[in-house]
Structures are given as structure tokens and as C-alpha cells.
Scaffold this active site. Structure first.
Site, PDB file in Angstrom:
ATOM      1  N   HIS A  59     -20.418  59.568  42.524  1.00 45.18           N
ATOM      2  CA  HIS A  59     -19.562  58.655  41.768  1.00 45.18           C
ATOM      3  C   HIS A  59     -18.921  59.404  40.589  1.00 45.18           C
ATOM      4  CE1 HIS A  59     -18.891  54.655  39.661  1.00 45.18           C
ATOM      5  NE2 HIS A  59     -18.811  55.512  38.653  1.00 45.18           N
ATOM      6  N   GLU A  60     -19.781  60.114  39.839  1.00 46.06           N
ATOM      7  CA  GLU A  60     -19.288  60.845  38.661  1.00 46.06           C
ATOM      8  C   GLU A  60     -18.358  61.985  39.062  1.00 46.06           C
ATOM      9  OE1 GLU A  60     -19.403  60.050  35.537  1.00 46.06           O
ATOM     10  OE2 GLU A  60     -20.424  58.248  36.215  1.00 46.06           O
ATOM     11  N   HIS A  63     -14.907  60.719  39.453  1.00 43.31           N
ATOM     12  CA  HIS A  63     -14.202  60.652  38.158  1.00 43.31           C
ATOM     13  C   HIS A  63     -13.721  62.050  37.747  1.00 43.31           C
ATOM     14  CE1 HIS A  63     -15.170  56.541  37.198  1.00 43.31           C
ATOM     15  NE2 HIS A  63     -16.466  56.728  37.112  1.00 43.31           N
ATOM     16  N   ASP A 168     -17.248  51.022  34.260  1.00 44.05           N
ATOM     17  CA  ASP A 168     -15.892  51.315  34.728  1.00 44.05           C
ATOM     18  C   ASP A 168     -14.954  50.114  34.666  1.00 44.05           C
ATOM     19  OD1 ASP A 168     -16.495  53.949  35.190  1.00 44.05           O
ATOM     20  OD2 ASP A 168     -17.113  53.598  37.258  1.00 44.05           O
TER      21      ASP A 168
HETATM   22 ZN    ZN Z   1     -17.984  55.360  36.779  1.00 46.89          ZN
END
Ligand code: ZN
Length: 363
Positions: A59-60, A63, A168
Site C-alpha cells: 500500500h505504502e 503511494h 487516506d
Molecule cells: Zn495510504
């Protein structure tokens, strides 16, 4: 105390594991053993925590990849069981870019969840897990494991898309508001909503599950700090270090005795000092170290810290603000054309912020 584990660098960002991850593993082992679990069930649950961990890392990275595309560097990523917190440089990103950077994280989990949704019989497993929960939990099959990974990724999407800043969803809301409103106003609305949701989580946590209390506190205080940071930065923008710095400061020479410094502390209000020799800054004297060496017969040069950062008199206060608050150095020498002309620390910066708040809002 730094209890977060450093596990290396990815895409230039420092990866840190938050201590709550270890707490979660301990909690799961204790919980499993209490309800009569076997080694295999404990291992199955630990594997699930690691799956959450990997889900959060991916997930990170989503980003970070998107941030890199827009020339934004991710400096630090802290991994928490409910997601990660990425620190970006520069802190201010154009809203259109921020929207895409924010969406890239949950997008990774969404893709993983969808891939699993179409490859394993989610429906029958789902029905089974409710109608015959014991059977499902008792058989630690690979398919069950994949089913839980599906739930984890779907969960990460849902939790992170809640409009509760700093999650988020809250960041997305702020970026969307940023398109129409001033950044300070947009942050205020997004963080206030974050705090309202945090209170709701707290109440649910008190009724149902203590983990929700932890999430609530995390959201509440992160929202509070971020709002304060943005409000202060906005207030300080356009003002220079020169306007807020301390002018009446006592300096010492490297060959001065520490007794002289101690006497200055006793007779005045200054506690940290700058050491100067023939117009050059040689080091800093920190209050703690002065006290530690006060009974010894030593010179200033033996106690001073020769490694330090300086700020420029014409630097914008909004730019040096994070440095002054986050750096372990307590006093910053202010220089102009290579000469020492003053100093700045958190106390006088706080005072300046308080005065500016009065002036701006006429409170
Ligand atoms: Zn996030």
C-alpha cells in the site's frame, strides 16, 4: 525512546515498523493460547499478521511510486497495523498530484482484493465462515489463508478510505477541498471531520473492541497535530527568521571556564548558548551537558557540541518551522552573510506564533 524498528530503505524512504505491530503479534499469541489454540493455529495467525504487514508495505509503496512520478520524495514510512504513515518532501504538494498520490495506496490493496476475488471461491468461503465458523477457523488450509488475505486487503481499502484525517480518505478530502479553498481552511475542515470520526470510533471501541480505542486516539491526535502544523505554517509564511529571533544572547569562547556558563544560567534566564571565536561559530552549549559537567573543572570547548545547524536571517519562518520543532538541537544560531546576528528556539518561535495569532485573528 525510539521503539520503532528500522528495517531498511525502499525507494529512498526509511521503512520503520511501529511498535504496535509487535504488540499485535504478542496479543494474538496470548489470545490463541488462551482459547486453547495449538502451535499450528498460532502460526496461522502470525502468518496473517505478516500478511497484513505485507499488505501495508505494498500500500505504502503504491503511494511512494506515485509520489516519485511527481518528483515528491518519500523520506520516511512508518508501518502500523491499520496502514502506514508516509512523510513527503516537500510537504506541500499541488492538490491534483496529492489526489493521485493518496489514491495510489488503497488502489494497490483494491487490485489485490479483486485478484483474489476472481481466483478463489470467495462466496462459498464467506458463507461457510459465518454458518460454520468453527470449521473454517479449524482448518488452516491455503485457501482459507487466501480468503483472509482477501479480507485484509478489502479491509485496508475500507479503513483507509474513511474520511478521517490522517487516513487516506481524509487526505483525499483535504486535497479535494484544497482545489476550492485555502490550504489552512481545507486542513481545518478535514482534520475536524477526522476528530469527529475518531470520537465515534472511541465510543464504538468502549462498547465493542479495545483496538478501536487505539485507532481513535491515533486519528484524533494525528489530526490535531497536522491541523496545528498547517495553521502555524500558514501564519508564518512570508515572515523571516530575523523578525522572530532572539537578539540579546550571551555567547562564550571555547577557552572560557564552565563555571562562567553556570553563573550565567543562575543569574539569568538563558540556558543554551552559542560558542564563538573571532567571529566564527564553534559550537553549541546544551543545558543538560552544562549541568552534567558543572562540578568539573573544564573548559567550554570540552562540553560544547561542535556539530550544529544554523538558519539564515532571511529564511522564511514557515520553512524553518519543521526543522526547529523536529530537530533535537534546542537553539539555532541565526546567521546573515556568514555572521552570527541572533538565535532562535521553540520558546521564542511559540511566542511569535502567539503574537501573530493575536494580530491575524484580532482575538
Ligand atoms: Zn495510504
Amino acid at each position: 525512546m525510539n521503539v520503532n524498528l528500522n528495517i531498511g530503505r525502499v525507494l529512498g524512504a526509511q521503512l520503520k515498523v511501529h511498535w504496535t505491530f509487535f504488540l499485535l503479534i504478542i496479543w494474538i499469541v496470548v489470545h490463541e493460547l488462551q482459547r486453547g489454540g495449538y502451535a499450528s493455529s498460532v502460526l496461522f495467525n502470525i502468518a496473517l499478521v505478516l500478511a497484513i504487514f505485507i499488505g501495508v508495505i505494498l500500500h505504502e509503496l503504491g503511494h511512494a511510486f506515485m509520489a516519485k512520478r511527481f518528483g515528491v520524495r518519500t523520506t520516511k514510512i512508518t508501518l502500523l497495523p491499520i496502514g502506514g504513515i508516509a512523510h513527503w518532501n516537500p510537504r506541500e504538494i499541488p492538490p491534483k498530484h496529492e489526489i493521485l498520490i493518496v489514491l495510489a495506496g488503497p488502489f494497490v490493496n483494491l487490485v489485490l482484493a479483486l485478484l483474489l476475488y476472481f481466483t478463489i471461491p470467495i462466496h462459498s468461503l464467506y458463507r461457510q465462515s459465518f454458518t460454520d465458523a468453527y470449521e473454517v477457523f479449524a482448518s488452516f488450509s491455503f485457501q482459507n489463508f487466501l480468503f483472509f488475505i482477501f479480507l485484509i486487503n478489502a479491509g485496508l481499502v475500507l479503513v483507509n478510505m474513511l474520511p478521517a484525517f490522517p487516513l487516506d480518505g481524509g487526505r483525499l478530502l483535504r486535497a479535494l477541498l484544497d482545489l476550492r479553498l485555502k490550504p489552512a481552511k481545507a486542513t481545518q475542515i478535514a482534520t475536524s471531520l477526522g476528530q469527529v470520526i475518531a470520537i465515534a470510533f472511541l465510543l464504538l471501541g468502549l462498547l465493542y473492541h479495545p483496538v478501536l480505542i487505539f485507532i481513535a486516539l491515533f486519528i484524533f491526535f494525528s489530526a490535531y497535530t497536522e491541523n496545528l502544523n498547517v495553521q502555524h505554517t500558514t501564519l508564518l509564511k512570508g515572515h523571516t527568521v530575523e523578525e522572530a529571533m532572539l537578539l540579546n544572547i550571551t555567547t562564550f569562547k571555547p577557552k572560557d571556564s564552565i563555571d562562567l556558563v553556570v553563573n550565567t544560567i543562575i543569574s539569568g534566564t538563558e540556558i543554551n548558548f552559542i560558542v564563538v571565536e573571532s567571529g566564527h561559530i564553534k559550537g553549541l552549549l546544551n543545558h543538560g551537558k552544562i549541568i552534567e559537567h558543572s562540578a568539573k573543572n573544564v573548559l567550554v570547548e570540552a562540553v560544547m557540541d561542535p556539530e550544529f545547524k544554523t538558519v539564515n536571517a532571511l529564511d522564511d519562518l514557515s520553512v524553518v518551522y519543521p526543522l526547529i520543532y523536529a530537530h533535537k538541537q534546542t537553539l539555532f544560531p541565526v546567521v546573515h552573510q556568514g555572521r552570527l546576528i541572533g538565535a532562535i528556539d521553540t520558546i521564542n518561535l511559540n511566542e511569535y506564533i502567539a503574537l501573530q495569532t493575536k494580530l491575524t485573528y484580532k482575538l
